[in-house]
Scaffold this active site. Structure first.
Site, mmCIF file in Angstrom:
data_model
loop_
_atom_site.group_PDB
_atom_site.id
_atom_site.type_symbol
_atom_site.label_atom_id
_atom_site.label_comp_id
_atom_site.label_asym_id
_atom_site.label_seq_id
_atom_site.Cartn_x
_atom_site.Cartn_y
_atom_site.Cartn_z
ATOM 1 N N HIS A 69 -15.990 -36.005 44.581
ATOM 2 C CA HIS A 69 -17.007 -35.321 45.380
ATOM 3 C C HIS A 69 -17.994 -34.529 44.525
ATOM 4 O O HIS A 69 -19.071 -34.165 44.988
ATOM 5 C CB HIS A 69 -16.361 -34.411 46.435
ATOM 6 C CG HIS A 69 -15.750 -33.160 45.908
ATOM 7 N ND1 HIS A 69 -14.402 -33.041 45.649
ATOM 8 C CD2 HIS A 69 -16.298 -31.959 45.583
ATOM 9 C CE1 HIS A 69 -14.158 -31.821 45.205
ATOM 10 N NE2 HIS A 69 -15.282 -31.146 45.150
ATOM 11 N N ASP A 79 -9.899 -38.658 45.285
ATOM 12 C CA ASP A 79 -10.965 -37.722 44.930
ATOM 13 C C ASP A 79 -11.044 -37.520 43.418
ATOM 14 O O ASP A 79 -11.205 -36.402 42.930
ATOM 15 C CB ASP A 79 -10.786 -36.371 45.633
ATOM 16 C CG ASP A 79 -12.047 -35.504 45.539
ATOM 17 O OD1 ASP A 79 -13.134 -36.067 45.347
ATOM 18 O OD2 ASP A 79 -11.923 -34.260 45.629
ATOM 19 N N GLY A 88 -17.693 -24.638 42.558
ATOM 20 C CA GLY A 88 -18.035 -24.837 41.154
ATOM 21 C C GLY A 88 -16.816 -25.093 40.302
ATOM 22 O O GLY A 88 -16.920 -25.641 39.205
ATOM 23 N N ASN A 89 -15.636 -24.717 40.799
ATOM 24 C CA ASN A 89 -14.387 -24.981 40.082
ATOM 25 C C ASN A 89 -13.928 -26.438 40.232
ATOM 26 O O ASN A 89 -13.062 -26.894 39.491
ATOM 27 C CB ASN A 89 -13.261 -24.092 40.598
ATOM 28 C CG ASN A 89 -13.239 -22.722 39.947
ATOM 29 O OD1 ASN A 89 -13.300 -21.708 40.624
ATOM 30 N ND2 ASN A 89 -13.133 -22.691 38.623
ATOM 31 N N SER A 90 -14.455 -27.153 41.206
ATOM 32 C CA SER A 90 -14.010 -28.517 41.476
ATOM 33 C C SER A 90 -14.006 -29.381 40.227
ATOM 34 O O SER A 90 -14.999 -29.451 39.508
ATOM 35 C CB SER A 90 -14.917 -29.172 42.520
ATOM 36 O OG SER A 90 -14.743 -28.596 43.773
ATOM 37 N N LEU A 113 3.636 -50.565 49.824
ATOM 38 C CA LEU A 113 5.054 -50.746 50.148
ATOM 39 C C LEU A 113 5.230 -51.645 51.357
ATOM 40 O O LEU A 113 6.141 -52.466 51.406
ATOM 41 C CB LEU A 113 5.712 -49.383 50.412
ATOM 42 C CG LEU A 113 7.220 -49.387 50.661
ATOM 43 C CD1 LEU A 113 7.967 -50.003 49.464
ATOM 44 C CD2 LEU A 113 7.721 -47.971 50.925
ATOM 45 N N VAL A 144 5.167 -50.602 54.960
ATOM 46 C CA VAL A 144 5.850 -50.075 56.132
ATOM 47 C C VAL A 144 4.935 -49.091 56.849
ATOM 48 O O VAL A 144 4.051 -48.491 56.241
ATOM 49 C CB VAL A 144 7.165 -49.330 55.784
ATOM 50 C CG1 VAL A 144 8.189 -50.285 55.209
ATOM 51 C CG2 VAL A 144 6.903 -48.164 54.843
#
Length: 491
Positions: free
Chosen positions: A126, A156, A233-235, A290, A292
């Site tokens: 993002h 992400d 801003g930390n993303s 998998l 299921v």
């Protein structure tokens, strides 16, 4: 709201001492502190240069005009805003003057973590999604333009690269070894404040945000939850342990204000390593299935099904044909409790285990049937039911070029817009029966006017995790004959 940070985990009452024998990076071993309080300075110093600032730029028409996502309360709740959490007004489009960069405005601000000395950087999808240009700033204030190597919206994550050498690298640690209660540090660029370090502890593991908050799913969710303060801003920044090792990429915070309010969430390196390796090696993520459908075992369900052997696990409601689960002999009513010995007591734990695996990998499935524990092995497949490598896709796979329809043709056909197929060769369109000259009116109910419109729709289809990857096209030939085509994009 999302925020990426640089985290560091360490048990309370310890300090860090340098280990000179380490050759893979600056690592530190934990030793006792005479003061009895944690010393975060060594780990912070060893990792702060490995975190970068990422600014994304785009022309206003490309991200303001098509949608109002940046004003979407959900988007700001999880991913933040480069405007300090303040809802900005819709700007007027600027007239394009000079170079493309002159017409671009900053659309986002995030962080990234340097993975290799030659410039590979991991960040959140993002942070870079929709950008026309990415500018990376190192901790020493050097600036570089970055190229996108690949993205994975489901987790992400994104991998980008800058043209640089001898960059500081944060060694990758083992997120599986993290323990609840360990100290962590977060380093990133909140509100544009570079090289910011915060501390907290690991609050939980394998956390699903959407389940906990009854909100929209963010894809594959199995987060490390911490109480280290992170903000817009930390993303894409780093979560590290007290040895200075990367254990997660921070991606989100849970907040009603858009700023830090107690909890942040990081993508564990158990997932990051696999996703980044796939993107570098194959150009796209190799995702194993998998096979299921299930629901988490709760007391009411266990009582109704007379399940007494376990109180946690994934209750199988359906086994899909030609799947690994069917090969393993799983049946409806079984309770899956582990994959390769790792607990799968919740959906997020299963997703984390599956995100680390590829088609062709063999797995051991532990499950409960008739209140007895059983084990079975199976080979995992991709969503097309094979173990083949999935190749990175591009618009060129369609096997044609496009051009705008001239005004005279539009008047004759009484259409207001369209995109004409030209230069047809072997590819998806030809296989579907499309001929040269065909005019595309819409794809999957979305109006098509430019090649960019086709590219966006194609990319959206290929990024989706669903098994059905199809373009449903409505169009018309110059003769006036209206035709419908279904173009299969799956391998």
């Amino acid at each position: 709201m999302v925020s990426g940070i640089f985290g560091l985990a360490m048990s309370a009452g310890a300090s860090c001492t340098h280990n000179p024998d380490n050759t893979s990076g600056s690592l530190f071993t934990v030793s006792s502190s005479s003061a009895g309080v944690p010393d975060f300075t060594k780990a912070a110093e060893s990792t702060i240069n490995g975190v970068v600032s990422i600014k994304s730029y785009a022309t206003p028409r490309n991200y303001y005009g098509d949608s109002d996502m940046m004003n979407d309360p959900f988007f700001e709740f999880f991913f933040g805003s480069p405007y300090g959490g303040q809802r900005r007004q819709q700007p007027q489009q600027r007239k394009k003057q000079g170079s493309d960069e002159d017409s671009q405005v900053q659309k986002g601000l995030g962080s990234g973590v340097i993975l290799s000395a030659d410039g590979y950087i991991v960040t959140n999808n993002h942070v870079i999604d929709g950008a026309e240009r990415l500018e990376v700033t190192l901790n020493d204030n050097r600036n570089f333009n970055a190229t996108v190597i690949g993205t994975d919206p489901s987790t992400d994550l994104a991998l980008i690269k800058i043209d640089a050498a001898d960059l500081p690298v944060i060694p990758i640690g083992d997120s599986d070894k993290l323990k609840i209660g360990e100290w962590v540090l977060a380093v990133g660029n909140p509100f544009g404040l570079t090289s910011t370090v915060t501390a907290g502890i690991v609050s939980a593991k394998a956390r699903s945000i959407s389940q906990a908050t009854n909100s929209r799913s963010m894809g594959i969710e199995s987060f490390i939850q911490t109480d280290a303060a992170v903000n817009p801003g930390n993303s894409g920044g780093a979560l590290v342990n007290l040895n200075g090792e990367l254990v997660g990429i921070n991606a989100a915070i849970y907040s009603q204000t858009g700023n830090y309010a107690g909890y942040s969430f990081a993508i564990p390196t158990s997932i990051v390593k696999k996703i980044v390796t796939d993107i570098r090696q194959y150009g796209t993520v190799q995702r194993a299935i998998l096979g299921v459908t299930y629901q988490e075992l709760i007391p009411k369900l266990a009582k109704s099904k007379e399940i007494t052997k376990v109180s946690q696990g994934l209750y199988v409601t359906e086994v899909l044909d030609q799947s690994a689960a069917m090969e393993a002999g799983l049946q409806e009513g079984d309770v899956i409790t582990a994959i390769n010995g790792s607990n799968t007591h919740s959906s997020s734990e299963l997703l984390e285990q599956m995100a680390q695996l590829r088609p062709g990998d063999k797995v051991t499935i532990t499950y409960i049937r008739d209140n007895k524990e059983r084990k079975a092995t199976a080979t995992l497949y991709n969503n097309q039911g094979s173990t083949n490598i999935v190749k990175a896709k591009s618009l060129s796979d369609l096997g044609c070029a496009f051009k705008k329809v001239d005004e005279q043709t539009m008047r004759q056909l009484r259409i207001s817009s369209g995109l004409q197929v030209t230069g047809l060769k072997d590819g998806r369109f030809k296989d579907a029966g499309i001929k040269d000259g065909f005019i595309i009116l819409d794809i999957n109910n979305a109006r098509v006017r430019t090649t960019d419109d086709v590219d966006k729709i194609y990319t959206s289809i290929m990024k989706s995790d669903g098994g059905d990857k199809v373009m449903f096209i409505t169009g018309i030939y110059p003769t006036g004959k209206k035709v419908y085509y279904a173009v299969d994009l799956a391998d």
